[in-house]
Design an enzyme around this catalytic site. Sequence first.
Site, PDB file in Angstrom:
ATOM      1  N   ALA A 206     -17.271  21.209  -3.443  1.00 51.46           N
ATOM      2  CA  ALA A 206     -18.527  20.450  -3.362  1.00 51.46           C
ATOM      3  C   ALA A 206     -19.293  20.935  -2.140  1.00 51.46           C
ATOM      4  CB  ALA A 206     -18.253  18.953  -3.254  1.00 51.46           C
ATOM      5  N   HIS A 207     -20.515  21.337  -2.357  1.00 50.49           N
ATOM      6  CA  HIS A 207     -21.312  21.847  -1.229  1.00 50.49           C
ATOM      7  C   HIS A 207     -22.794  21.492  -1.353  1.00 50.49           C
ATOM      8  CE1 HIS A 207     -22.107  24.877  -4.317  1.00 50.49           C
ATOM      9  NE2 HIS A 207     -23.223  25.123  -3.671  1.00 50.49           N
ATOM     10  N   ARG A 208     -23.209  20.848  -2.474  1.00 54.38           N
ATOM     11  CA  ARG A 208     -24.637  20.596  -2.702  1.00 54.38           C
ATOM     12  C   ARG A 208     -25.210  19.695  -1.631  1.00 54.38           C
ATOM     13  NH1 ARG A 208     -27.038  23.911  -6.240  1.00 54.38           N
ATOM     14  NH2 ARG A 208     -25.289  24.651  -7.447  1.00 54.38           N
ATOM     15  N   GLN A 209     -26.405  20.020  -1.223  1.00 52.86           N
ATOM     16  CA  GLN A 209     -27.123  19.236  -0.214  1.00 52.86           C
ATOM     17  C   GLN A 209     -27.050  17.733  -0.512  1.00 52.86           C
ATOM     18  OE1 GLN A 209     -31.000  20.958   0.905  1.00 52.86           O
ATOM     19  NE2 GLN A 209     -31.884  18.981   0.443  1.00 52.86           N
ATOM     20  N   ASP A 283     -19.368  20.469  -7.787  1.00 51.86           N
ATOM     21  CA  ASP A 283     -20.816  20.327  -7.937  1.00 51.86           C
ATOM     22  C   ASP A 283     -21.465  21.706  -8.013  1.00 51.86           C
ATOM     23  OD1 ASP A 283     -20.853  21.237  -5.307  1.00 51.86           O
ATOM     24  OD2 ASP A 283     -21.639  19.376  -4.444  1.00 51.86           O
TER      25      ASP A 283
END
Length: 366
Positions: A206-209, A283
């Site tokens: 998971a890395h989405r803003q 994500d």
Amino acid sequence: MTGEIAVLVGTRPEIIKLAPVVHACEKTGIPCSIIHTGQHYSETLDAVFFEQLELPEPAYNLEVGSGPHGEQTGKMLIGIERILRQENPEVLLVQGDTNSVLAGALAASKLEVELGHVEAGLRSFDRQMPEETNRILADHVAEYLFAPSQQSKDHLLAEGIDSDRISVTGNTIVDALEQYRSVAQQQSTILEELDLTANRYFLMTAHRQENVEDTKRLGSILEGVAATAADYNLPVVYPVHPHTQQQISEFEISVPDRIRLIKPCEYLDFLRLEAEAKLILTDSGGVQEEACILGVPCVTLRNSTERPETLAVGANELAEPQPESLAESIDRMIAKSGDWENPFGDGQASKRIVQTVVSQPLQVEP
Ligand code: UD1
Ligand code: UDP
């Protein structure tokens, strides 16, 4: 660079998904050079992929680095314009929806450089995501739109884009997987290194803003995933993006023991971790596609996806991070047999892309 194809990369997924295009150029003797914006620069997000995917050194690296959207995109725009004016390539290829893509698209569209957008026509219909703005703008200034599926072509047609500019090529991630999947199986020792048993762990990214910049949401994702993995008595392996790692530290979130944070993986290790996982929680756009192609059930930690093909074939579900809804999605997905069809093409996308932009026949399977 005159007469050449210039290939723009900036981040990890662009390097991975454009590697097959660079290789297709090399195989057919088409001159091709890489321009790197430097959006990703940490070794684990950048150099390791050039090495493992056997890519030539970029002809230019703008070393733009991190920063607010406008500043980062602006610096890239200045640098890319300078290179395009100097080198005058025939075509600039960009891939996906990052700020590097937007900068490349704007720069090429103001010059006499044709723009090819690889992975055109994806839409999440969520304008809150910076990626949605980037992909829409790139599509509307591109001469060549390489849609991975008929559904993405339909999005472009609905926005009034001329059908003659669109080719349905499949997604180059299938080309990459075909090339590296069995190599990963043979060469990667990541499961042994992490003392994991095939089919007895969840893999998470998971890395989405929108997921990592809100302390409540990030905490809730980690708690929710850990709680549902506990129901299955399985560990969760999480190769963590540096942005997420930074947010975890800044928010002083204590990560549940069930989740093993590890550094971002090289491609072959990550492919093996994906292929052997019981379930993938993510994500990431690329990871949703890879899970679908590899036949591993996926739960996407978002409210929308620009990869609806994965939902349609039954390979993926969207879920809110709260334990109850996550548990329901995970139960449903784990019960699946993984024999859905691959909606992303036949592994010939990169050849089709190169053939279209050089307008000379190459060997492409029908
Ligand atoms: C970017 C893309 C996203 C894509 C992702 C792929 C945009 C708007 N976002 O997100 O669509 O899914 O790449 O991974 O283009 N950082 C490092 N090392 C690096 C790069 C970044 O530590 O090499 C850290 C920095 O703290 C930086 C943060 O990550 O501020 C965010 O980096 P950025 O490039 O802005 O976005 P990504 O989250 O990587
Ligand atoms: N990936 C990798 N190592 C990791 C995590 C992901 O090699 O530790 C690869 C993954 O196989 C996929 C790509 O990175 O091809 C996805 O990139 P990312 O999730 O950063 O970006 P997105 O696809 O969401 O834009």
